[in-house]
Enzyme design. Structure first.
Site, short mmCIF file in Angstrom:
data_model
loop_
_atom_site.label_atom_id
_atom_site.label_comp_id
_atom_site.label_asym_id
_atom_site.label_seq_id
_atom_site.Cartn_x
_atom_site.Cartn_y
_atom_site.Cartn_z
N PRO A 2 33.40 39.35 46.28
CA PRO A 2 33.08 38.37 47.31
C PRO A 2 34.21 37.39 47.50
O PRO A 2 34.79 36.88 46.52
CB PRO A 2 31.84 37.66 46.77
CG PRO A 2 31.54 38.25 45.45
CD PRO A 2 32.68 39.07 45.03
N GLU A 3 34.52 37.12 48.74
CA GLU A 3 35.46 36.06 49.10
C GLU A 3 34.62 34.94 49.71
O GLU A 3 33.40 34.99 49.67
CB GLU A 3 36.50 36.61 50.08
CG GLU A 3 37.22 37.84 49.53
CD GLU A 3 38.27 38.42 50.48
OE1 GLU A 3 38.89 37.65 51.22
OE2 GLU A 3 38.45 39.65 50.47
N ARG A 110 30.77 45.39 36.90
CA ARG A 110 32.00 45.35 36.10
C ARG A 110 32.03 44.24 35.05
O ARG A 110 32.97 44.16 34.26
CB ARG A 110 33.21 45.27 37.03
CG ARG A 110 33.38 46.56 37.81
CD ARG A 110 34.53 46.49 38.79
NE ARG A 110 35.82 46.52 38.15
CZ ARG A 110 36.98 46.46 38.81
NH1 ARG A 110 36.97 46.35 40.13
NH2 ARG A 110 38.11 46.50 38.17
N ARG A 153 59.47 29.26 48.04
CA ARG A 153 58.79 30.36 47.34
C ARG A 153 59.24 31.69 47.91
O ARG A 153 59.06 31.97 49.09
CB ARG A 153 57.27 30.19 47.42
CG ARG A 153 56.82 29.06 46.51
CD ARG A 153 55.33 29.04 46.33
NE ARG A 153 54.82 30.22 45.65
CZ ARG A 153 53.61 30.26 45.09
NH1 ARG A 153 52.85 29.19 45.11
NH2 ARG A 153 53.19 31.35 44.50
#
Length: 272
Positions: A2-3, A110, A153
């Site tokens: 889930p995001e 999991r 970055r």
DNA sequence: CCGTAGACCTGTGTGC
DNA sequence: TGCACACAGGTCTACG
């Protein structure tokens, strides 16, 4: 799995059933589940307390109870919080009985999911939660912030957007989708993003997340809402899971690469 | 500080 | 059919 949109949907489903309820008993059947405090103390803290709020921060579910106790849940890849346990449901790891007879079931294939029950002052023992960046749908997430975090970055822009300290709640699906709508190649160094591109990216991130919340999330395999139902946003995906298929914009064959260990799909013609 | 690989855990899909 | 291997909505840690 889930995001942000999936966690948001679970929170919205659970909230009306939890607010004002008292936790009667807690059963945990997986020694990996409780991260803080120890499992027995975790259960003791929750039992007997009334639930006052059910909210979300990034991908964390945050439940406020009496005496300033906070019950926090992260579903990681395959965690589910369900109001009804279907007969075919496997992988039950914990359950929470409420004072009106409702039971909240926690299932997790999991076993990556985590829970915490903490009082003010214990924040330093909570891992990544305290380092979360701004909420992408709130005003403090803007192109200026994004540009600042991208400066110097060299990592790919996709990696930057997956960093929860930069923005809280994006995962592999919605990052790929937002980069597609923004026309940005996910492999580009973060520092190469222009101010205009950062602005576009902020907009497409919001667009993708809002659309996915409206569709009650994306179900590829494991995700289920609090009601146990699938999401609908998989029908709207432009790139995620569509490697080798034609781009919906230009017809080019969608490419697949690994970025930061995550499979990534993009259109080699639309995204530059 | 930055960036990437490996680890955590359990299952499913694919190719030989 | 069996077996080995890659891969899965996440994020930590260890290491260069």
């Amino acid at each position: 799995m889930p995001e942000l949109p999936e966690v948001q949907t679970v929170v919205a489903d659970l909230e009306p059933h939890l607010i004002g309820r008292r936790v009667e008993s807690v059963t945990v059947d997986d020694p990996l589940l409780v991260r803080f405090p120890q499992q027995a103390e975790f259960c003791r803290r929750l039992e007997g307390k009334e639930i006052l709020t059910v909210t979300r921060r990034g991908k964390y579910i945050v439940i406020g109870l009496e005496q300033q106790l906070t019950w926090m849940i992260h579903l990681r890849m395959t965690g589910r919080l369900l109001l009804n346990l279907a007969k075919e449901e496997k992988y039950l790891r914990a359950w929470f009985r409420l004072d009106d007879g409702t039971t909240v079931w926690y299932c997790d294939l999991r076993r990556f999911g985590d829970m915490w029950a903490w009082y003010p002052g214990e924040e330093t023992q909570l891992g990544g939660f305290i380092d979360l960046g701004p909420e992408p749908l709130a005003d403090d997430f803007c192109s200026t912030w994004l540009l600042g975090r991208a400066a110097n970055r060299r990592a790919p822009v996709k990696t930057l957007l997956l960093d929860q300290r930069v923005v809280a709640g994006l995962g592999n699906i919605y990052v790929d989708e937002a980069l597609f709508l923004a026309g940005i190649d996910p492999r580009r160094p973060a520092s190469s993003i222009s101010a205009a591109e950062a602005e576009t990216l902020c907009l497409t991130i919001r667009e993708v997340l809002s659309g996915a919340i409206s569709a009650r999330g994306t179900t590829f395999r494991d995700y289920r809402s609090g009601r146990g139902t699938s999401g609908e946003y998989q029908q709207k995906l432009n790139v995620y899971g569509r490697s080798g298929e034609p781009c919906r914009e230009c017809g080019a064959r969608l490419a697949s690469v690994r970025i930061g260990g995550r499979s990534s799909v993009y259109c080699p013609r639309c995204q530059t």
